[in-house]
Design a protein around this motif. Structure first.
Motif, PDB file in Angstrom:
ATOM      1  N   LEU A  87       0.943   2.115  -8.146  1.00 24.36           N
ATOM      2  CA  LEU A  87      -0.067   3.226  -8.149  1.00 24.36           C
ATOM      3  C   LEU A  87      -1.223   3.044  -9.182  1.00 24.36           C
ATOM      4  O   LEU A  87      -0.989   2.786 -10.303  1.00 24.36           O
ATOM      5  N   ASP A  88      -2.304   3.164  -8.563  1.00 27.96           N
ATOM      6  CA  ASP A  88      -3.639   3.465  -9.563  1.00 27.96           C
ATOM      7  C   ASP A  88      -4.517   4.337  -8.957  1.00 27.96           C
ATOM      8  O   ASP A  88      -4.118   4.945  -8.085  1.00 27.96           O
ATOM      9  N   ASN A  89      -5.609   4.422  -9.634  1.00 29.91           N
ATOM     10  CA  ASN A  89      -6.791   5.520  -9.087  1.00 29.91           C
ATOM     11  C   ASN A  89      -7.152   5.094  -7.693  1.00 29.91           C
ATOM     12  O   ASN A  89      -7.836   6.117  -6.811  1.00 29.91           O
ATOM     13  N   ASP A  90      -7.065   3.630  -7.297  1.00 28.25           N
ATOM     14  CA  ASP A  90      -7.701   3.608  -5.866  1.00 28.25           C
ATOM     15  C   ASP A  90      -6.603   3.891  -4.738  1.00 28.25           C
ATOM     16  O   ASP A  90      -6.841   4.283  -3.717  1.00 28.25           O
ATOM     17  N   SER A  91      -5.695   3.466  -5.111  1.00 29.34           N
ATOM     18  CA  SER A  91      -4.251   3.723  -4.171  1.00 29.34           C
ATOM     19  C   SER A  91      -3.891   5.033  -4.079  1.00 29.34           C
ATOM     20  O   SER A  91      -3.776   5.633  -2.917  1.00 29.34           O
ATOM     21  N   LEU A  92      -4.340   6.026  -5.100  1.00 26.05           N
ATOM     22  CA  LEU A  92      -3.890   7.380  -4.930  1.00 26.05           C
ATOM     23  C   LEU A  92      -5.167   8.280  -5.398  1.00 26.05           C
ATOM     24  O   LEU A  92      -5.410   8.499  -6.591  1.00 26.05           O
ATOM     25  N   ASP A 152      -7.352  19.196 -15.969  1.00 23.19           N
ATOM     26  CA  ASP A 152      -8.007  18.088 -16.300  1.00 23.19           C
ATOM     27  C   ASP A 152      -7.160  16.887 -16.547  1.00 23.19           C
ATOM     28  O   ASP A 152      -7.840  15.825 -16.653  1.00 23.19           O
ATOM     29  N   TYR A 153      -5.999  17.037 -16.601  1.00 28.49           N
ATOM     30  CA  TYR A 153      -5.376  15.630 -16.248  1.00 28.49           C
ATOM     31  C   TYR A 153      -5.440  15.000 -15.232  1.00 28.49           C
ATOM     32  O   TYR A 153      -5.934  15.790 -13.932  1.00 28.49           O
ATOM     33  N   SER A 154      -5.565  13.711 -14.796  1.00 26.97           N
ATOM     34  CA  SER A 154      -5.758  13.026 -13.549  1.00 26.97           C
ATOM     35  C   SER A 154      -4.282  12.982 -13.013  1.00 26.97           C
ATOM     36  O   SER A 154      -3.389  13.026 -13.570  1.00 26.97           O
ATOM     37  N   LEU A 155      -4.177  12.879 -11.589  1.00 25.34           N
ATOM     38  CA  LEU A 155      -2.907  13.007 -11.061  1.00 25.34           C
ATOM     39  C   LEU A 155      -2.147  11.814 -11.218  1.00 25.34           C
ATOM     40  O   LEU A 155      -1.090  11.790 -11.749  1.00 25.34           O
ATOM     41  N   VAL A 156      -2.736  10.578 -11.327  1.00 22.32           N
ATOM     42  CA  VAL A 156      -2.217   9.135 -11.782  1.00 22.32           C
ATOM     43  C   VAL A 156      -1.292   9.385 -12.882  1.00 22.32           C
ATOM     44  O   VAL A 156      -0.225   9.045 -13.003  1.00 22.32           O
ATOM     45  N   GLU A 157      -2.102   9.787 -13.980  1.00 19.55           N
ATOM     46  CA  GLU A 157      -1.804   9.983 -15.394  1.00 19.55           C
ATOM     47  C   GLU A 157      -0.621  10.946 -15.396  1.00 19.55           C
ATOM     48  O   GLU A 157       0.605  10.608 -16.021  1.00 19.55           O
ATOM     49  N   ALA A 158      -0.664  11.974 -14.522  1.00 16.98           N
ATOM     50  CA  ALA A 158       0.582  12.928 -14.519  1.00 16.98           C
ATOM     51  C   ALA A 158       1.625  12.396 -14.030  1.00 16.98           C
ATOM     52  O   ALA A 158       2.800  12.690 -14.294  1.00 16.98           O
ATOM     53  N   LEU A 159       1.463  11.892 -12.910  1.00 13.70           N
ATOM     54  CA  LEU A 159       2.629  11.271 -12.058  1.00 13.70           C
ATOM     55  C   LEU A 159       3.524  10.268 -12.860  1.00 13.70           C
ATOM     56  O   LEU A 159       4.576  10.340 -13.213  1.00 13.70           O
ATOM     57  N   ALA A 213       1.045  -1.199   0.120  1.00 18.09           N
ATOM     58  CA  ALA A 213      -0.071   0.056   0.021  1.00 18.09           C
ATOM     59  C   ALA A 213       0.848   1.184  -0.212  1.00 18.09           C
ATOM     60  O   ALA A 213       2.083   1.320   0.614  1.00 18.09           O
ATOM     61  N   LEU A 214       0.443   2.402  -0.806  1.00 13.88           N
ATOM     62  CA  LEU A 214       1.135   3.423  -0.681  1.00 13.88           C
ATOM     63  C   LEU A 214       1.677   4.067   0.551  1.00 13.88           C
ATOM     64  O   LEU A 214       2.380   4.735   0.850  1.00 13.88           O
TER      65      LEU A 214
END
Ligand code: ADP
Ligand code: MG
Length: 695
Positions: free
Chosen positions: A174-179, A194-201, A6-7
């Motif tokens: 990392l995915d949308n659930d973990s972060l 508009d970008y998602s955080l996960v995508e940007a990271l 887990a993160l």
């Protein structure tokens, strides 16, 4: 077998992280796996393409490939191995100061090599010093890297390669659930949001091969800006929290009897300007409330901030409380000590001194008097922060030239005066004029007052820009000024990492100037002198017993000698605009026409030219601050030291101005729609490093 981590778990759950690595990571404020994800690349290396040598420019970091034409050991000042290579389009010299004999034979004429490194201009051609290199064989093709190589900020004993492996592991979790995404639609007030955080990271840690390299290198890629958006928002919200928290605290009501204030005003040799009066009124209103004042006074050099502070101080004292005035350098603090003694002691107020360089006895006495409340006003440096300093009933904290202190120090001193549930009022003063959008970022936790008027009778400083080849003329000019009974500053600058070298340069200059001008009294002041020595020199200069004061940039802040009307700044091109403006503010304090000579070493770059002309053309600190922002090279962040602005991971206060514009509204929205996410947002960006929300 892939272990799911887990993160929020400790980095020790990752492969390759034992106690030692964990400790090193903690130095970078990385303790949880998630912290790795927010540890963003500082920059990228482009090893995806070979550049033709004919196209190279200094300062580029590049991958090149060529054939060795000549390798030879050169004796000179430092024995070095020089290896000349070319690729048909141009040539390059590789320079090694450390090398082995086998290297010499390995780099024999005719060898094909590929190197990566930074191009510099050498004595006769472009060079690379200690490049990474690899010998190639003509019959085997070695592919270049497919992706940009991220370079992470790291610490001793943690190599880039190991870092990348750790980041890879973190990315795998990392995915949308973990972060979870914390920016609701209402908060996305700029297209990059508009970008998602996960995508940007994912993108910034591992940019894909087809990325727009230039954009990424300049930190202008939309994914980077998306992260910057969130980072700026987190900062804004943490500052708002500080402010809100403070408003829940109590503070002493500082309402003295007006006779003390009147007496001080009467004793001053001048009336306050309109702007000073207005700001004093704002302050007095604040401190008469039972919540802690958090006010910033911005005023250009020479606008008269000290007397404004003194008015607040006398109010606190006559209300029965103690006050402190803190300055970033001993020189400046000493000057405040003298001013305050002059102004306040006739009113029956004891003023005490608290700085680093005191004898144990002196210090013990001061500390005792402070805690007993015998000293009503303490003036000093950051020595006032120390644990052993205990006040009797501190009501007001004044911090001068706040840009030299970090937010943390500012908060720490306020904490010192903390009673059961009460905090002292806090007044911070700065001469660093920063553009409005930046001020909103840096000082979101403060109310701002501006002294936008200089005392009357000042003649603006005339500034000239001259090459140091005209040093002789300038020395003559110094001579003339001193013969007219004016006093002169001669400021030596050097690359700032080395205080030692800077002092050395000032010593040399002082000797040389004294030789050239034997009839003048020349003295020296620099950061390595004992404070008593410095004080003595400054007193003599103030008293007119010294004609020419040679100094390092220690005199940058606050020194006030109205008869000094000429300032020479050596190597002015090395300093930032804000700093030059501060320095120049040391002259033009009296009624005589003052001059500032900005001496530079040729050749002056285009940017250097533009910067020095800006100073020549205006004395307005706000105009200079704006130009300063425009003229900084890409990627060069505004330093914390210069402005007191926080240092960001991705956000760039210069190129992300458009994000700053919407930040105040975005923070309003965030706190309105998702106040329960505030802590998570701050934690993710600042972690334990910034416990601002909890003071
Ligand atoms: P800064 O804002 O740079 O800290 P100072 O407080 O050192 O400025 O003031 C600069 C000089 O101006 C000092 O010599 C101070 O005595 C003088 N001064 C301040 N206020 C006034 C005023 N209202 N009229 C005339 N001189 C003033
Ligand atoms: Mg000042």
């Amino acid at each position: 077998m892939v272990k799911t981590v887990a993160l929020s778990q400790s980095v020790t759950q990752l492969k390759g992280v034992g106690a030692k690595v964990a400790e090193r990571l903690s130095k970078l404020d990385i303790t949880a796996v998630q912290d790795l994800l927010f540890h963003l690349p500082l920059r990228y290396q482009d090893r995806t393409r070979l550049l033709p040598m004919g196209s190279l420019r200094a300062q580029q970091e590049v991958l090149v490939e060529g054939t060795v034409r000549l390798s030879q050991i050169k004796m000179g000042r430092r024995r070095s191995l020089l290896c000349h290579i070319d690729d048909g389009t141009g040539s390059l010299v590789l320079r090694f100061f450390h090398f082995s004999n086998s290297q010499l034979s390995q780099l024999a004429e005719g060898t094909l090599i590929r190197c990566f490194g930074e191009v510099r201009s050498g004595p006769s051609s472009l060079e690379m010093v200690h490049p990474e290199y690899q010998v190639l064989s003509a019959d085997k093709i070695v592919a270049v890297e497919a992706e940009l190589t991220p370079i992470y900020p790291t610490t001793d004993g943690l190599h880039q390669l190991s870092f990348r492996k750790l980041i890879d592991q973190a990315l795998a979790c990392l995915d949308n659930d973990s972060l979870p995404e914390l920016l609701s639609d209402a908060v996305r007030l700029h297209p990059v949001a508009d970008y998602s955080l996960v995508e940007a990271l994912r993108f910034v840690h591992r940019p894909p091969p087809d990325v727009n390299v230039q954009q990424l290198l300049e930190r202008q890629h939309p994914t980077q800006r998306r992260l910057a958006y969130e980072e700026l928002l987190a900062q804004q919200i943490s500052m708002r929290q500080v402010r809100a928290t403070m408003q829940h605290h109590a503070a002493p009501i500082l309402k003295g009897d007006t006779s003390q204030r009147q007496a001080l005003l009467k004793a001053l040799p001048f009336p306050l300007t309109k702007a000073q009066q207005r700001v004093v009124k704002e302050i007095l209103t604040d401190i008469s409330q039972d919540i802690p004042m958090q006010r910033l006074v911005q005023g250009d050099v020479g606008s008269g901030k000290t007397v404004v502070a003194a008015m607040a101080v006398i109010e606190a004292v006559s209300a029965g409380y103690q006050a402190v005035m803190m300055a970033p350098t001993e020189l400046l603090a000493e000057q405040h000590l003298q001013t305050f003694k002059l102004w306040l002691e006739p009113l029956g107020v004891t003023v005490g001194w608290c700085a680093g360089k005191q004898t144990a006895n002196q210090r013990r006495e001061v500390l005792a008097a402070l805690s007993a409340g015998e000293i009503r006003v303490a003036v000093g440096t950051h020595a006032l922060f120390q644990d052993e300093v205990v006040f009797n009933n501190l009501g007001l904290v004044v911090i001068d030239e706040q840009h030299r202190f970090g937010v943390h120090q500012r908060l720490a001193l306020r904490d010192k005066g903390r009673g059961a549930n009460s905090y002292p009022h806090q007044l911070v003063m700065t001469a660093t004029p920063i553009p409005r959008t930046l001020a909103m970022t840096a000082y979101a936790d403060l109310n701002v007052s501006v002294i936008d008027e200089l005392p009357p009778g000042r003649t603006p400083v005339t500034t000239v820009v001259v090459p140091d080849s005209r040093r002789g003329d300038i020395v003559e000019r110094v001579h003339l000024a001193c013969r007219e009974k004016r006093q002169v500053y001669w400021v030596c600058t050097l690359i700032e990492e080395s205080e030692h070298l800077q002092c050395q340069a000032a010593e040399d200059a002082a000797t040389e100037l004294q030789d050239a001008l034997p009839d003048l009294k020349v003295a020296l002041v620099h950061g390595r002198m004992k404070s008593a020595e410095k004080e003595l020199v400054m007193q003599k200069f103030k008293a007119g017993e010294i004609d020419l004061l040679v100094a390092t940039t220690v005199i940058e802040v606050g020194v006030d000698v109205p008869n000094a009307s000429l300032m020479i700044i050596e190597n002015a091109e090395r300093l930032g605009l804000a700093q030059l403006h501060q320095l120049r503010g040391r002259v033009g304090r009296g009624t005589v026409q003052s001059h500032c000579v900005l001496m530079y070493h040729s050749p002056l770059s285009k940017n250097g030219q533009a910067r020095l002309s800006c100073l020549r053309d205006t004395n307005d600190g706000f105009v200079i601050a704006q130009r300063d922002l425009e003229l900084r090279g890409p990627g060069e962040l505004l330093g914390t030291r210069q402005t007191g602005l926080p240092q960001f991971r991705v956000a760039n206060l210069e190129t992300d101005q458009d994000l700053l514009e919407v930040m105040s509204d975005a923070a309003d929205q965030f706190l309105h729609v998702t106040p329960h996410h505030a802590d998570a947002l701050i934690q993710r960006w600042f972690g334990q490093k910034l416990e601002l929300g909890h003071v």
